[in-house]
Design an enzyme around this catalytic site. Structure first.
Site, PDB file in Angstrom:
ATOM      1  N   SER A  43     -41.131  47.768 -47.340  1.00 48.60           N
ATOM      2  CA  SER A  43     -41.835  45.803 -47.534  1.00 48.60           C
ATOM      3  C   SER A  43     -41.001  45.170 -48.290  1.00 48.60           C
ATOM      4  O   SER A  43     -39.875  45.447 -49.652  1.00 48.60           O
ATOM      5  CB  SER A  43     -43.360  45.735 -48.274  1.00 48.60           C
ATOM      6  OG  SER A  43     -43.601  44.477 -48.727  1.00 48.60           O
TER       7      SER A  43
ATOM      8  N   TYR B 142     -49.005  48.334 -55.734  1.00 49.45           N
ATOM      9  CA  TYR B 142     -47.732  47.403 -54.504  1.00 49.45           C
ATOM     10  C   TYR B 142     -46.756  47.529 -54.599  1.00 49.45           C
ATOM     11  O   TYR B 142     -45.612  48.827 -54.009  1.00 49.45           O
ATOM     12  CB  TYR B 142     -48.523  46.711 -53.386  1.00 49.45           C
ATOM     13  CG  TYR B 142     -48.428  46.202 -52.263  1.00 49.45           C
ATOM     14  CD1 TYR B 142     -49.198  47.277 -50.883  1.00 49.45           C
ATOM     15  CD2 TYR B 142     -47.160  45.661 -52.417  1.00 49.45           C
ATOM     16  CE1 TYR B 142     -48.026  47.199 -49.892  1.00 49.45           C
ATOM     17  CE2 TYR B 142     -46.826  44.887 -50.728  1.00 49.45           C
ATOM     18  CZ  TYR B 142     -47.048  45.816 -49.645  1.00 49.45           C
ATOM     19  OH  TYR B 142     -46.527  45.722 -48.047  1.00 49.45           O
TER      20      TYR B 142
END
Length: 241
Positions: free
Chosen positions: A134, A147
């Site tokens: 990501s 995350y």
């Protein structure tokens, strides 16, 4: 260029979102698929739409289950690790169990699988590894406890493997998307720049799979802005905070 037709890919995280759409793209290009995720029903519904796929339900946080799965599948040409968990979380609202789950799925799950598969690939002198990271892994961002750190770790893992597996015949790549419209990003309560449809994101990943290029970040120019943020000095990034 790499031709995916006739090759067997183990797609982990195939039940929803990007993984599900990518499975459909790979199948259309003639790849054989092993589909894994925790939700067996969703995997079966996906399989019914594909021509060359089998289902192997898997919880990547269970080390014994991962080892059993690797023993069952036999030889594969490639692994695509697309398993992901997400929950927006600020440090001031820390939920320890949730943060640990995010890291366990997003990073430790990849470690478990790669620990079993990489030695096989090296022994064979061939193999293809794609880790879906990501853009959030490039710099600590607000409300990304768990995350962001897990995706940063995944990117670092890919970079290390790129060094260490050079010359072994094993291809390593990392793909770092921005915001994709899925059930996970529906949790966000902020405007997501350049929000992509899963179909558009899957097309970018599919293109990456046909190349030996190590790193693919998208969408531009949002990815350029994130990479620029990663190299800015701390005094500028945290100014006024």
């Amino acid at each position: 260029m790499i031709d995916v037709a006739g090759k067997t890919y183990w797609l982990v995280g195939a039940s929803e979102g990007l993984g599900r759409t990518l499975a459909q793209r790979l199948d259309a290009e003639g790849a054989r698929l092993i589909l894994s995720a925790r939700n067996a029903d969703r995997l079966e519904s996906l399989k019914s739409d594909l021509s060359q796929a089998r289902v192997l339900p898997l919880d990547v946080t269970d080390t014994d289950a991962v080892r059993r799965a690797v023993a069952l599948i036999g030889d594969v040409d490639g692994l695509i690790y697309c398993a992901g968990a997400y929950e927006p979380m600020r440090a001031s609202e820390w939920d320890g169990d949730t943060a640990l789950t995010l890291c366990d799925v997003n990073f430790m799950g990849a470690l478990r699988l790669l620990g079993e598969l990489v030695p096989r690939f090296v022994a064979r002198g061939q193999g293809d590894i794609t880790l879906v990271g990501s853009l959030a892994g490039y710099r600590g961002l607000p409300a990304a406890i768990g995350y962001g750190a897990s995706k940063a770790a995944l990117i670092s893992l890919a970079e290390t493997m790129r060094f260490d597996l050079k010359g072994t015949g094993v291809v390593v790549r990392v793909v770092n998307p921005g915001f994709i419209k899925t059930r996970l990003t529906r949790k966000n309560r902020f405007r997501m720049p350049m929000l992509m449809a899963p179909e558009d994101a899957a097309a970018r990943v599919m293109k990456a799979l046909t190349r030996r290029r190590f790193r693919t970040d998208f969408p531009a120019p949002f990815s350029w802005a994130i990479r620029a943020l990663a190299i800015l000095p701390d005094w500028l990034v945290y100014r006024g905070r």
